[in-house]
Write an enzyme that holds these catalytic residues in place. Structure first.
Site, PDB file in Angstrom:
ATOM      1  N   TYR A 156       0.836  -1.207   0.000  1.00 26.73           N
ATOM      2  CA  TYR A 156       0.000   0.000   0.000  1.00 26.73           C
ATOM      3  C   TYR A 156       0.877   1.266   0.000  1.00 26.73           C
ATOM      4  CZ  TYR A 156      -2.788   3.862   1.415  1.00 26.73           C
ATOM      5  OH  TYR A 156      -3.340   5.120   1.447  1.00 26.73           O
TER       6      TYR A 156
ATOM      7  N   LYS B 140       5.632   9.646   2.761  1.00 27.99           N
ATOM      8  CA  LYS B 140       5.552   9.913   4.201  1.00 27.99           C
ATOM      9  C   LYS B 140       6.864   9.542   4.907  1.00 27.99           C
ATOM     10  CE  LYS B 140       1.156  10.943   3.779  1.00 27.99           C
ATOM     11  NZ  LYS B 140       0.748  12.347   3.700  1.00 27.99           N
TER      12      LYS B 140
HETATM   13  P1  GTP Z   1      -4.358  12.990   2.594  1.00 31.62           P
HETATM   14  O1  GTP Z   1      -4.097  12.995   1.132  1.00 31.62           O
HETATM   15  O2  GTP Z   1      -4.685  11.629   3.149  1.00 31.62           O
HETATM   16  O3  GTP Z   1      -3.296  13.651   3.423  1.00 31.62           O
HETATM   17  O4  GTP Z   1      -5.755  13.807   2.839  1.00 31.62           O
HETATM   18  P2  GTP Z   1      -6.236  15.237   2.283  1.00 31.62           P
HETATM   19  O5  GTP Z   1      -6.091  16.226   3.398  1.00 31.62           O
HETATM   20  O6  GTP Z   1      -5.641  15.575   0.981  1.00 31.62           O
HETATM   21  O7  GTP Z   1      -7.794  14.961   2.098  1.00 31.62           O
HETATM   22  P3  GTP Z   1      -8.711  15.210   0.795  1.00 31.62           P
HETATM   23  O8  GTP Z   1      -8.521  16.542   0.149  1.00 31.62           O
HETATM   24  O9  GTP Z   1      -8.581  14.032  -0.071  1.00 31.62           O
HETATM   25  O10 GTP Z   1     -10.155  15.241   1.489  1.00 31.62           O
HETATM   26  C1  GTP Z   1     -10.848  14.100   1.743  1.00 31.62           C
HETATM   27  C2  GTP Z   1     -12.259  14.326   2.256  1.00 31.62           C
HETATM   28  O11 GTP Z   1     -12.550  15.636   2.728  1.00 31.62           O
HETATM   29  C3  GTP Z   1     -13.267  14.056   1.150  1.00 31.62           C
HETATM   30  O12 GTP Z   1     -14.248  13.211   1.690  1.00 31.62           O
HETATM   31  C4  GTP Z   1     -13.839  15.409   0.841  1.00 31.62           C
HETATM   32  O13 GTP Z   1     -15.142  15.305   0.368  1.00 31.62           O
HETATM   33  C5  GTP Z   1     -13.765  16.110   2.185  1.00 31.62           C
HETATM   34  N1  GTP Z   1     -13.701  17.573   2.047  1.00 31.62           N
HETATM   35  C6  GTP Z   1     -12.694  18.282   1.494  1.00 31.62           C
HETATM   36  N2  GTP Z   1     -12.959  19.618   1.528  1.00 31.62           N
HETATM   37  C7  GTP Z   1     -14.153  19.730   2.149  1.00 31.62           C
HETATM   38  C8  GTP Z   1     -14.957  20.858   2.515  1.00 31.62           C
HETATM   39  O14 GTP Z   1     -14.621  22.010   2.283  1.00 31.62           O
HETATM   40  N3  GTP Z   1     -16.135  20.592   3.163  1.00 31.62           N
HETATM   41  C9  GTP Z   1     -16.532  19.318   3.452  1.00 31.62           C
HETATM   42  N4  GTP Z   1     -17.678  19.147   4.075  1.00 31.62           N
HETATM   43  N5  GTP Z   1     -15.799  18.235   3.123  1.00 31.62           N
HETATM   44  C10 GTP Z   1     -14.622  18.442   2.493  1.00 31.62           C
HETATM   45 MN    MN Z   2      -1.239  13.189   3.497  1.00 33.04          MN
END
Ligand code: GTP
Ligand code: MN
Ligand code: MN
Length: 626
Positions: free
Chosen positions: A238, A247
């Site tokens: 993974y 990471k």
């Molecule tokens: P990693 O890549 O694991 O570090 O995570 P990340 O911080 O990049 O998370 P990502 O942008 O993939 O967000 C994942 C989740 O957050 C998804 O389910 C989105 O729908 C939710 N999400 C992101 N922005 C918003 C927002 O502004 N409002 C809401 N309600 N949900 C959000």
């Molecule tokens: Mn991340």
């Protein structure tokens, strides 16, 4: 060309070089490869050059074997299903190995297990390695991957060499990092980060291999030796466990290098935001996994005239320049994003990015050769289309269970992002003016607040919390501490890490302003109070007007400055409950400050820097006066 000495020759024995020229490898790399060949005993060596031709060859082989299958609806997109036992980072089996325990973990209170950092002694590691790695590549090819984190040869960039017996890893590393023969030239006789990865299933295989995905879940081990700049990963394919540039290197090892060299390696997106007047500001933001970094980094503004361009979506390496400004690079070359929830509606730029040359892991595949996951229900053409879900079973919208694993991912080249910033590969980086922390906080925490100072901002970052998500093995919905969004990625003693942040503030430096956001506050009916996604530009707009010194925007509270009523542009939004969204409930914060004190005192203890403790004391006084 480098001569190969006799000791190296002897160690390589009769293991053939299937591809590449051993003479291209600098002597230190030759020795590294030869030592590991002697231990892991692969049936051949394959030195990667990162070219498209090489990728095509590997892809063809994997398609033939059934490990990858082409998604016919796109150009050069592939889908892959893992063994269902190998779907996420395994924090409980991830270790930092240092001679002194407190180099890795804080001096926690009696009986308190450290939450940040997971320590193993060098002696114990030796035993663990000895019971796993000897002969672990028997019957498999060992790939040698030269990669650069950051533009090759750049002043902030670093080089690693990964050995792996997984061709999925080879293909993914090629998307996520810069893999090229040029890395050998840039490296010459310098040191590099040593990355050793094996799926941990030598041939002949004794277990049943599920989905053509070899792994060894019972024996997983991900160990880092910061002083030696070395990473050992066993048993998992993974991404978070096997793409060691990400990471393991860019956060856990790099945070150690950064501490020694006076810079920062953080779990942050980097974005350029241009105001309607044409002025651009760069912002970095740290949210825990699956809390919206990839979304924010590629935000499509709902306010007219604004432009957002992405520099990076997950990791930032930042260093102060001669001019006193903090410069950031994205050490990665691709996006490894959470698939579920990604759609034209939530993240159109990510969708555009992965239309070609991308790998999808643990999503569903439709009979039309398209990808599918939860969140695409409204966008799929044929809602009755037959699918194969991530478990390999027949599935249709409306059926029991889910189409995609909640932590299923896409890996896509960053350069394909339509709004990638023209300077995203600038070796010097882009100047950061603001740092945003944030997490999933269903109650009590306002949409946005500005911290009072660099020190107060560090305290707020140290108190970062979020509801648990699927990015790691945790389950349930409890709000967990995730200081600086680095809890799973802390490379050394968290108290020393906070001290390092404090020490970065020096005479001539322009410290970024620090903010905290919460897109996830909910009302009594469990509905989000804030529309989020593209509308988050309204919050960024407020931040940037604060940076540009516009008056009358803020309201001081016990926990920082929140927007004065009406100071965030809500034009075109119906029914936003401002008071509920921005409130700072006294009861909630009185509880919170107690909990935070308990957390910092038991978890960081005597390692907590005095300045951070002072910020906690001051905040507690302000809250208790409410
Ligand atoms: P990693 O890549 O694991 O570090 O995570 P990340 O911080 O990049 O998370 P990502 O942008 O993939 O967000 C994942 C989740 O957050 C998804 O389910 C989105 O729908 C939710 N999400 C992101 N922005 C918003 C927002 O502004 N409002 C809401 N309600 N949900 C959000
Ligand atoms: Mn991340
Ligand atoms: Mn992401």
């Amino acid at each position: 060309f480098y001569v190969v000495n006799e000791v190296v020759m002897k160690r390589l024995g009769h293991v053939p070089i299937h591809k590449g020229d051993f003479h291209l490898l600098p002597p230190k790399v030759q020795r590294f490869v030869a030592e590991k060949v002697e231990v892991m005993r692969p049936r051949g060596i394959y030195i990667c050059d990162g070219t498209q031709h090489e990728a095509d060859e590997i892809i063809d082989k994997l398609v033939e074997r059934g490990m990858l299958s082409p998604l016919r609806a796109y150009e050069n997109n592939y889908i892959c299903r893992t063994d269902p036992k190998d779907v996420a980072r395994v924090e409980s089996k991830t270790w930092m190995v240092t001679p002194d325990k407190h180099q890795t973990v804080c001096r926690t209170a009696e009986g308190t297990e450290p939450l940040m950092g997971h320590w193993m002694s060098p002696d114990d590691l030796a035993v663990e390695l000895d019971s796993r790695f000897p002969g672990c590549m028997a019957g498999r090819i060992m790939y040698v991957i030269p990669f650069s984190m950051g533009p090759i040869g750049g002043p902030l960039s670093k080089i690693g060499v990964q050995l792996t017996d997984s061709n999925y890893v080879v293909l993914s590393m090629r998307i996520m990092t810069r893999v090229s023969n040029d890395v050998w030239d840039a490296l010459a006789n310098n040191d590099f980060v040593r990355c050793i990865h094996s799926v941990g299933l030598p041939r002949p295989v004794k277990q049943r291999v599920v989905n053509h995905w070899p792994c060894n879940p019972e024996r997983v081990l991900i160990a880092h030796r910061p002083p030696e700049r070395e990473i050992w990963s066993f048993g998992s394919g993974y991404g978070g466990n096997s793409l060691l540039g990400k990471k393991c290197f860019a956060l856990r090892i790099a945070s150690n290098i950064a501490k020694d060299e006076g810079w920062m390696a953080e779990h942050m997106l980097i974005m350029g935001v241009t105001r309607p007047c044409g002025r651009e500001h760069f912002i970095a933001a740290a949210f825990p996994s699956a809390c919206g970094k990839t979304n924010l980094a590629m935000l499509e503004p709902t306010l007219p005239g604004w432009k957002v361009r992405c520099v990076g979506d997950d990791i930032a390496w930042m260093k102060f320049g001669e001019d006193g400004r903090l410069y950031a690079i994205n050490p990665e070359a691709g996006f490894f994003g959470v698939a579920p929830g990604t759609s034209h509606k939530t993240n159109p730029m990510a969708v555009a990015t992965f239309q070609k040359n991308s790998i999808f892991t643990n999503v569903a595949e439709t009979a039309d050769g398209e990808y599918f996951w939860e969140g695409l229900e409204d966008e799929i053409k044929d809602k009755n289309v037959e699918m194969i879900n991530w478990l390999g079973e027949k599935w249709k919208i409306g059926d029991k269970g889910v189409a995609a694993h909640p932590n299923s991912r896409f890996a896509a080249p960053a350069r394909q992002c339509p709004i990638i910033h023209p300077d995203w590969e600038s070796p010097q980086g882009v100047p950061i003016e603001a740092i945003i922390f944030g997490g999933r906080r269903p109650a009590g925490v306002p949409l946005i607040l500005e911290t009072n100072s660099w020190e107060h901002g560090i305290f707020v970052g140290a108190c970062l919390k979020s509801e648990a998500t699927a990015a790691a093995e945790h389950t349930g919905k409890q709000v967990m501490h995730d200081p600086m969004a680095m809890r799973p990625f802390m490379g050394y003693n968290f108290g020393k890490y906070l001290q390092h942040w404090l020490d970065l503030k020096q005479g001539n430096r322009k410290m970024p302003q620090i903010y905290h956001v919460n897109w996830f506050r909910k009302d009594a009916n469990n509905k989000f109070l804030w529309p989020g996604f593209g509308d988050n530009i309204r919050v960024i707009d407020w931040i940037i007007r604060r940076l540009d010194g516009e008056a009358d925007l803020g309201l001081e509270t016990a926990i920082g400055t929140v927007p004065a009523k009406g100071s965030i542009n809500l034009e075109g939004l119906s029914d936003v409950n401002w008071d509920e969204l921005m409130s700072v409930p006294a009861d909630y914060w009185k509880e919170d400050v107690k909990e935070v004190r308990h957390f910092l005192e038991t978890q960081v203890g005597p390692d907590l820097p005095a300045e951070v403790r002072a910020e906690m004391d001051k905040q507690e006084q302000r809250i208790n006066a409410l």
